[in-house]
Design an enzyme around this catalytic site. Sequence first.
Site, PDB file in Angstrom:
ATOM      1  N   GLN A  12       0.829  -1.213   0.000  1.00 44.43           N
ATOM      2  CA  GLN A  12       0.000   0.000   0.000  1.00 44.43           C
ATOM      3  C   GLN A  12       0.871   1.275   0.000  1.00 44.43           C
ATOM      4  OE1 GLN A  12      -3.813   1.552   2.430  1.00 44.43           O
ATOM      5  NE2 GLN A  12      -2.355   0.444   3.658  1.00 44.43           N
ATOM      6  N   ILE A  40      13.668  -9.217   2.188  1.00 43.11           N
ATOM      7  CA  ILE A  40      14.567  -8.691   3.228  1.00 43.11           C
ATOM      8  C   ILE A  40      15.019  -9.735   4.250  1.00 43.11           C
ATOM      9  CG2 ILE A  40      13.832  -6.289   2.993  1.00 43.11           C
ATOM     10  CD1 ILE A  40      12.249  -6.661   5.633  1.00 43.11           C
ATOM     11  N   TYR A 128       2.224  -9.231  16.223  1.00 45.25           N
ATOM     12  CA  TYR A 128       2.583  -8.240  15.197  1.00 45.25           C
ATOM     13  C   TYR A 128       3.292  -7.035  15.837  1.00 45.25           C
ATOM     14  CZ  TYR A 128       1.750  -4.252  12.029  1.00 45.25           C
ATOM     15  OH  TYR A 128       1.891  -3.112  11.268  1.00 45.25           O
ATOM     16  N   LYS A 132       7.174  -5.773  15.390  1.00 44.80           N
ATOM     17  CA  LYS A 132       7.513  -4.418  14.900  1.00 44.80           C
ATOM     18  C   LYS A 132       8.404  -3.690  15.918  1.00 44.80           C
ATOM     19  CE  LYS A 132       6.042  -2.569  11.619  1.00 44.80           C
ATOM     20  NZ  LYS A 132       6.551  -2.490  10.230  1.00 44.80           N
TER      21      LYS A 132
HETATM   22  N1  NAP Z   1      -1.782  -1.168   7.270  1.00 39.68           N
HETATM   23  C1  NAP Z   1      -1.911  -0.561   8.471  1.00 39.68           C
HETATM   24  O1  NAP Z   1      -3.021  -0.323   8.955  1.00 39.68           O
HETATM   25  C2  NAP Z   1      -0.677  -0.123   9.215  1.00 39.68           C
HETATM   26  C3  NAP Z   1      -0.839   0.515  10.452  1.00 39.68           C
HETATM   27  C4  NAP Z   1       0.311   0.937  11.129  1.00 39.68           C
HETATM   28  C5  NAP Z   1       1.562   0.708  10.576  1.00 39.68           C
HETATM   29  N2  NAP Z   1       1.677   0.066   9.384  1.00 39.68           N
HETATM   30  C6  NAP Z   1       3.014  -0.148   8.827  1.00 39.68           C
HETATM   31  O2  NAP Z   1       3.102   0.614   7.645  1.00 39.68           O
HETATM   32  C7  NAP Z   1       3.986  -0.009   6.731  1.00 39.68           C
HETATM   33  C8  NAP Z   1       3.355  -0.127   5.371  1.00 39.68           C
HETATM   34  O3  NAP Z   1       2.195  -0.936   5.494  1.00 39.68           O
HETATM   35  P1  NAP Z   1       1.269  -1.296   4.241  1.00 39.68           P
HETATM   36  O4  NAP Z   1      -0.148  -1.188   4.679  1.00 39.68           O
HETATM   37  O5  NAP Z   1       1.749  -0.553   3.044  1.00 39.68           O
HETATM   38  O6  NAP Z   1       1.625  -2.842   4.095  1.00 39.68           O
HETATM   39  P2  NAP Z   1       1.237  -3.865   2.930  1.00 39.68           P
HETATM   40  O7  NAP Z   1       0.267  -3.241   1.979  1.00 39.68           O
HETATM   41  O8  NAP Z   1       0.854  -5.136   3.596  1.00 39.68           O
HETATM   42  O9  NAP Z   1       2.587  -4.047   2.138  1.00 39.68           O
HETATM   43  C9  NAP Z   1       3.672  -4.700   2.700  1.00 39.68           C
HETATM   44  C10 NAP Z   1       4.569  -5.142   1.578  1.00 39.68           C
HETATM   45  O10 NAP Z   1       5.685  -5.791   2.150  1.00 39.68           O
HETATM   46  C11 NAP Z   1       6.080  -6.821   1.279  1.00 39.68           C
HETATM   47  N3  NAP Z   1       6.820  -7.850   1.986  1.00 39.68           N
HETATM   48  C12 NAP Z   1       6.373  -8.782   2.867  1.00 39.68           C
HETATM   49  N4  NAP Z   1       7.377  -9.584   3.267  1.00 39.68           N
HETATM   50  C13 NAP Z   1       8.479  -9.141   2.629  1.00 39.68           C
HETATM   51  C14 NAP Z   1       9.842  -9.553   2.621  1.00 39.68           C
HETATM   52  N5  NAP Z   1      10.249 -10.601   3.352  1.00 39.68           N
HETATM   53  N6  NAP Z   1      10.729  -8.871   1.846  1.00 39.68           N
HETATM   54  C15 NAP Z   1      10.323  -7.827   1.103  1.00 39.68           C
HETATM   55  N7  NAP Z   1       9.057  -7.394   1.052  1.00 39.68           N
HETATM   56  C16 NAP Z   1       8.153  -8.043   1.813  1.00 39.68           C
HETATM   57  C17 NAP Z   1       4.783  -7.375   0.740  1.00 39.68           C
HETATM   58  O11 NAP Z   1       5.020  -7.985  -0.498  1.00 39.68           O
HETATM   59  P3  NAP Z   1       4.238  -9.336  -0.884  1.00 39.68           P
HETATM   60  O12 NAP Z   1       2.792  -8.990  -0.891  1.00 39.68           O
HETATM   61  O13 NAP Z   1       4.787  -9.646  -2.220  1.00 39.68           O
HETATM   62  O14 NAP Z   1       4.591 -10.340   0.167  1.00 39.68           O
HETATM   63  C18 NAP Z   1       3.913  -6.126   0.600  1.00 39.68           C
HETATM   64  O15 NAP Z   1       3.973  -5.621  -0.707  1.00 39.68           O
HETATM   65  C19 NAP Z   1       4.380  -1.338   7.378  1.00 39.68           C
HETATM   66  O16 NAP Z   1       5.614  -1.184   8.035  1.00 39.68           O
HETATM   67  C20 NAP Z   1       3.296  -1.572   8.407  1.00 39.68           C
HETATM   68  O17 NAP Z   1       3.749  -2.363   9.483  1.00 39.68           O
HETATM   69  C21 NAP Z   1       0.586  -0.350   8.688  1.00 39.68           C
END
Ligand code: NAP
Length: 289
Positions: A12, A40, A128, A132
């Site tokens: 995202q 990673i 989770y 983190k």
């Molecule tokens: N979403 C929320 O509500 C929320 C809230 C607070 C904080 N955050 C933090 O914000 C950040 C961005 O979140 P987001 O919502 O953009 O997450 P997301 O949409 O789930 O995207 C995470 C990405 O990480 C990739 N990924 C997973 N395992 C990996 C690995 N081993 N090596 C490389 N890439 C990998 C995934 O690729 P694949 O799909 O190909 O596996 C996916 O494209 C994250 O750090 C999350 O913890 C999110």
Amino acid sequence: MKRILVVGGNGQLGHCLQKLAPKYHDIFDFNFTGSDALNITDKAQIEKEFEEYQPDFVINASAYTAVDLAEKEEEKAFAVNAIGVGNLAEVSKEHNAILIHVSTDYVFDGETNLSYSEDDFTDPIGVYGASKRKGEELALENNPETVILRTSWLYSEFNKNFVKTMLHLFNVKDELGIVGDQHGQPTNANDLAEAIMDIIQAENKKFGIYHFSNYPETTWFDFANKIKEFSDSNVVLKSITTEEFPTPAKRPKRSTMSLDKIEKDYNIEPKHWENSLQDCVEILKITNA
Ligand SMILES: NC(=O)c1ccc[n+]([C@@H]2O[C@H](COP(=O)([O-])OP(=O)(O)OC[C@H]3O[C@@H](n4cnc5c(N)ncnc54)[C@H](OP(=O)(O)O)[C@@H]3O)[C@@H](O)[C@H]2O)c1
């Protein structure tokens, strides 16, 4: 031209950064990698990528984000959110690159009526959040030139998130129960992407942990009501309690974060969540995504 490596480029936040990148085409070169090209958890892959691309900045938009599944997949969550982040920090330090890492409000237990500041005690109540928090520690330990942005309730027009789930459910249900006793701050991931770019461009960088979200706090129920209003839906929403909506992972009751530090050090003023939500709903209305 400075080079920016974006890891997790298909997530995202990764998509929001892809959308923003053309604005910076004359000052930054971007390299977006998905988990297929750069995993990673594999340090050798990171080293190879750094040798080839020689980035000045690394944005870690990757994470294991399945909050409920993490309760069953602890090892997997820690492999990506802790060990993987540690790898990225170590290699970025070796190559003199600045790391921008993203963390979460779920590092807090949510048992307070005050807003959390960056140096408040962390005590995650789920796997989770614990993974983190370990990632935060390893990032700063392995590369002191790291900026960690803790964010919350992330949504956008891309990938899966609460706003898109609500819009889908509004189309297929007449009535929905939404949790009304959990408080936090929604964040449009496009705003987070902009904040990251502001930090990368700042002359005098300060490293360490920062909070970034939209403001002020709300509940999932009030958040859903605004989505309903902005999308002109006729769905009936009912406020329910956390007990009435049990999930495998516990969520903090109130994870509101203070945003003063990022405003003071980086002059970044967070936007009101209702304005940022309206922007997103308008885009989704047009694109029907
Ligand atoms: N979403 C929320 O509500 C929320 C809230 C607070 C904080 N955050 C933090 O914000 C950040 C961005 O979140 P987001 O919502 O953009 O997450 P997301 O949409 O789930 O995207 C995470 C990405 O990480 C990739 N990924 C997973 N395992 C990996 C690995 N081993 N090596 C490389 N890439 C990998 C995934 O690729 P694949 O799909 O190909 O596996 C996916 O494209 C994250 O750090 C999350 O913890 C999110």
